[in-house]
Design an enzyme around this catalytic site. Structure first.
Site, PDB file in Angstrom:
ATOM      1  N   HIS A 111       0.818  -1.204   0.000  1.00  0.00           N
ATOM      2  CA  HIS A 111       0.000   0.000   0.000  1.00  0.00           C
ATOM      3  C   HIS A 111       0.853   1.254   0.000  1.00  0.00           C
ATOM      4  O   HIS A 111       1.994   1.253   0.455  1.00  0.00           O
ATOM      5  CB  HIS A 111      -0.924   0.016   1.223  1.00  0.00           C
ATOM      6  CG  HIS A 111      -0.202   0.123   2.540  1.00  0.00           C
ATOM      7  ND1 HIS A 111       0.473  -0.930   3.107  1.00  0.00           N
ATOM      8  CD2 HIS A 111      -0.057   1.171   3.395  1.00  0.00           C
ATOM      9  CE1 HIS A 111       1.009  -0.552   4.254  1.00  0.00           C
ATOM     10  NE2 HIS A 111       0.711   0.723   4.447  1.00  0.00           N
ATOM     11  N   ASP A 113       0.547   4.926   1.806  1.00  0.00           N
ATOM     12  CA  ASP A 113      -0.194   5.423   2.952  1.00  0.00           C
ATOM     13  C   ASP A 113      -1.323   6.348   2.517  1.00  0.00           C
ATOM     14  O   ASP A 113      -1.134   7.266   1.698  1.00  0.00           O
ATOM     15  CB  ASP A 113       0.737   6.183   3.899  1.00  0.00           C
ATOM     16  CG  ASP A 113       1.593   5.255   4.750  1.00  0.00           C
ATOM     17  OD1 ASP A 113       1.175   4.105   4.966  1.00  0.00           O
ATOM     18  OD2 ASP A 113       2.668   5.682   5.187  1.00  0.00           O
ATOM     19  N   HIS A 271       4.639   0.019   0.351  1.00  0.00           N
ATOM     20  CA  HIS A 271       5.378  -0.737   1.365  1.00  0.00           C
ATOM     21  C   HIS A 271       4.484  -1.793   1.981  1.00  0.00           C
ATOM     22  O   HIS A 271       3.250  -1.769   1.842  1.00  0.00           O
ATOM     23  CB  HIS A 271       5.986   0.176   2.434  1.00  0.00           C
ATOM     24  CG  HIS A 271       5.014   1.092   3.105  1.00  0.00           C
ATOM     25  ND1 HIS A 271       4.539   2.245   2.514  1.00  0.00           N
ATOM     26  CD2 HIS A 271       4.415   1.022   4.317  1.00  0.00           C
ATOM     27  CE1 HIS A 271       3.699   2.848   3.336  1.00  0.00           C
ATOM     28  NE2 HIS A 271       3.596   2.126   4.433  1.00  0.00           N
TER      29      HIS A 271
END
Length: 295
Positions: A111, A113, A271
Site C-alpha cells: 500500500h 499510505d 510498502h
C-alpha cells in the site's frame, strides 16, 4: 512528459550505499537531528530521497521532537483518524504491537499510505523504538519502475483510467455499521489516476494499491462489449495492476533495529510490513507528511 532535472547532493559527507538495483539506499555518516536544523544538509537529504525513493539510517538517537522537526522540513504533518497521534506531538503516530495488541492485518498488504485521502501523504519518516530479535521487516517497492516495465499494451489500456480508494472498506471494515458510516462521511472515497505523475521528477507511477476498490471510468464502449468485460473484467485488470507491487525486482527489504529510521517518498513507492513476529514486540513511530493531489 519530460522528466525534471533532479538536484544532486553537493555539500555533505554522507556515505550512500545502494541496497538494490531499483530502490533504496542506506546512509551512513549522517545525523538526522543535525539535518533537521541545517538547510544545506536537508537539501542534500531531499535530493537523495528523490533519487533512491527510500532512505535508511541506523543508530539515530532522535527525540520525538527532533523526529517531528525533521518531518516538518518536508511539510505539515497529518494525523490518522484511526491510529491517532502522540498527545504531545501531533502528527506522530505510535504503531505499537505488543502482547496486549497483536498485529492487525492492515500493514501486511502492499500500500501507499492514506490514498483514501484527496491529498495522500507526500512521504513519511518511520523510527524503530523496539524491534523483534528476528522478523518484523518492512518491504518497499518502486512503483515508477513497476509502471516503466508494464507491457506497452497494458500502458495503453490503462491510460486515463481512474480508481476509487476507500478507508471505509479497509480500516472501517471491522467497525460497527454506524461507526463505519461515520468514518465514510468524514473521509469519502477518493478518486485518483491509475497512473500519476510525480510532481518533482516527472516520473510516471503506477498508483493503485490495497486501498483501491474499483475502476470508476472503465465501463465504456471501447472496453465493454459484454457484461463479462466489466464484471469481472475491470476487477481482474485492477487486481493485475495491484499485484505488480509483489514483484521482487522492484523491491527492497529492511531489517529493523532500535533507533533505525526509514524516510520514504509515498508518491512513488508502496510498502508492506511483514507480520511474522508476534508475540515478540515491535514498536514504531511514524510522522506522515501532507501531500498534494495526484495528477
Amino acid at each position: 512528459m519530460t522528466t525534471a532535472t533532479r538536484p544532486r547532493p553537493t555539500t555533505t559527507t554522507f556515505h550512500v550505499e545502494r541496497l538494490t538495483c531499483t530502490i533504496g539506499a542506506e546512509i551512513t555518516g549522517a545525523d538526522l537531528g543535525e539535518i533537521a536544523t541545517d538547510d544545506a544538509l536537508f537539501a542534500d537529504l531531499r535530493a537523495l530521497l528523490l533519487e533512491h525513493k527510500v532512505l535508511y539510517f541506523r543508530d539515530q538517537n532522535l527525540t520525538r521532537s527532533q523526529h517531528v522537526a525533521l518531518a516538518e522540513r518536508f511539510g505539515p504533518l497529518e494525523d490518522h483518524p484511526v491510529a491517532g497521534s502522540d498527545p504531545d506531538h501531533p502528527g506522530l503516530v505510535r504503531i505499537y504491537k505488543d502482547l496486549d495488541s497483536p498485529p492487525e492485518h492492515f500493514e501486511n498488504a502492499y500500500h501507499c499510505d492514506a490514498t483514501w485521502r484527496e491529498n495522500p501523504p507526500m512521504g513519511a519518516i518511520l523510527r524503530c523504538v523496539e524491534s523483534p530479535a528476528v522478523g518484523g521487516d518492512t518491504i518497499w517497492v518502486n512503483m515508477a519502475e513497476a509502471y516503466r516495465r508494464l507491457p506497452a499494451s497494458v500502458k495503453e489500456r490503462i491510460a486515463g483510467l481512474r480508481a476509487r480508494h476507500s478507508i471505509e472498506a479497509s480500516f472501517g471494515a471491522r467497525m460497527p455499521v454506524e461507526q463505519r458510516e461515520a468514518l465514510h462521511t468524514r473521509f469519502p472515497d477518493a478518486e485518483h489516476p491509475v497512473v500519476r505523475t510525480h510532481p518533482e521528477t516527472g516520473e510516471q507511477i503506477l498508483f493503485v494499491n490495497s486501498f483501491a476498490t474499483h475502476l470508476v471510468n472503465y465501463h465504456t464502449a471501447d472496453n465493454v462489449r459484454f457484461g463479462i468485460d466489466y464484471a469481472p473484467g475491470a476487477a481482474n485488470l485492477l487486481h493485475y495492476l495491484i499485484s505488480q507491487a509483489a514483484i521482487p525486482e522492484y523491491q527492497v527489504r529492511w531489517r529493523w533495529t532500535p533507533n533505525s529510521v526509514a524516510i520514504w517518498d509515498n508518491r512513488s513507492t508502496q510498502h508492506y510490513a511483514v507480520q511474522d513476529y508476534w508475540p515478540a514486540v515491535r514498536k514504531m513511530e511514524r510522522a506522515g507528511i501532507v501531500g498534494d493531489r495526484p495528477f
